[in-house]
Design an enzyme around this catalytic site. Structure first.
Site, short mmCIF file in Angstrom:
data_model
loop_
_atom_site.label_atom_id
_atom_site.label_comp_id
_atom_site.label_asym_id
_atom_site.label_seq_id
_atom_site.Cartn_x
_atom_site.Cartn_y
_atom_site.Cartn_z
N SER B 14 0.83 -1.21 0.00
CA SER B 14 0.00 0.00 0.00
C SER B 14 0.86 1.25 0.00
CB SER B 14 -0.90 0.03 1.24
OG SER B 14 -1.81 -1.03 1.23
N ARG B 42 0.31 7.57 6.43
CA ARG B 42 -0.72 6.81 7.15
C ARG B 42 -2.08 7.51 7.09
NH1 ARG B 42 -0.16 2.04 9.62
NH2 ARG B 42 2.06 1.97 9.21
N HIS B 45 -3.22 6.49 3.72
CA HIS B 45 -3.50 5.05 3.74
C HIS B 45 -4.87 4.75 4.33
CE1 HIS B 45 -2.95 1.00 5.77
NE2 HIS B 45 -2.71 0.71 4.51
#
Lengths: 215, 215
Positions: B14, B42, B45
């Site tokens: 990812s 993050r 994500h």
């Protein structure tokens, strides 16, 4: 500072602003029927992202089966504790439904390790093996959706429907596209976007509209 | 079906895809330093939303104070149980920090009712009155940020910093703009976007980078 301090007033005002933006920007709700509209509104409300007007696909079949099941015992299985946390619990005092997240259970970890699969996949397997009608709410794990798609028609017999909203870059879009094409009744957010918060918001929209807000 | 079943492999892949998209689309991380980059990664994500490259503002002062406090007792107060659920608990075995969400406590409801304010505001008041260093993680309630902004310098003495990421249409953007300008160390997502999931993801990025991933 001057700001609104009443939660319900904040929410009402938010929904008005969402409707205004949709009108001003020449957007529209794909379905104007109040229950559908509530689902779109609440997904946008929780994400501030109008992409859900395009992305979010609501099967009429899902809505019908979800509503029909409200008087019978049903377990909602979420893939994350976050999705479980985001679901308002008030409705569950009025209907014989329960909420469950198996991701942190010991059995789930053991099964995942033994099979070399994700805990999300093991959690789906355990849920499918547990008797009773069920709804899956998946906000995080594409592998949970892949697990459902790999299950037999017989294994899926008790599945009322799947809210499939995983977010991400590996498998999320693929899993949701396949779920959308599958005969299982579903609500999916096509593409990469989604998340436990949006998944929970969709459940809340359904329960608020169909069961009531409660206190 | 062929798909990745290993959680860490999914995450690594990812992050590679996120980096590829940023490169391909001519975008860039505002700060390339690994800790900052991890926070941006993050946030993206968990949302699949690259707007955070623009929206997310990280005070160097927040990072410094957060890192300095890792060896001392600190309580992270989240505004929602959802944000609390989303924070990985492994790091808390290695540092003397704890996690708390006061939103559902009886005292919070009582105080909110008495004062005619939101439970989020009452929860901030109770947290500020509780001795000890603290970090606020706010993913939902602009009113929690307004409460902090209305507090005196003395009341904020023990506040290490605020992660202010409420999402929404009423007060969210305004509260975050004001927090960003305030002297309190902060990480904020300017504009309407945010949420408990993004707030939790930022905490996880900080703890994974500074404390380690744990098991």
């Amino acid at each position: 500072m001057d700001f609104i301090k009443k939660p319900m007033a904040i929410e009402t005002k938010s929904f008005e602003i969402i409707d205004d933006i949709i009108k001003d920007e020449g957007l529209s709700y794909p379905v104007e029927e109040p229950l559908y509209k509530a689902i779109y509104q609440r997904a946008i409300h929780t994400s501030a992202d109008f992409d859900y007007l395009d992305n979010l696909k609501i099967d009429a079949d899902f809505i019908r089966k979800f509503e029909d099941a409200l008087t019978r015992p049903v377990t909602i299985y979420t893939d994350t504790n976050m999705a479980l946390s985001g679901i308002n619990k008030a409705a569950f005092k009025k209907i014989p439904w329960s909420l469950e997240c198996l991701i942190s259970h010991d059995l789930t970890a053991q099964m995942a390790k033994k099979q070399g699969v994700t805990r999300s996949m093991a959690a789906v397997q355990i849920a499918l093996q547990t008797p009773g009608k069920k709804v899956f709410v998946i906000g995080n794990a594409p592998t949970a959706i892949f697990q459902l798609l790999e299950s037999s028609k017989e294994q899926l017999e008790d599945v009322i429907g799947v809210i499939g909203i995983p977010v991400g870059f590996v498998g999320a879009a693929e899993s949701k596209a396949l779920l959308h094409e599958h005969s299982m009744p579903s609500i999916v957010a096509l593409g990469r976007k989604g998340g436990s918060n949006v998944a929970a918001a969709i459940v809340n929209a359904l329960l608020y509209q169909l069961v009531g807000r409660g206190v």
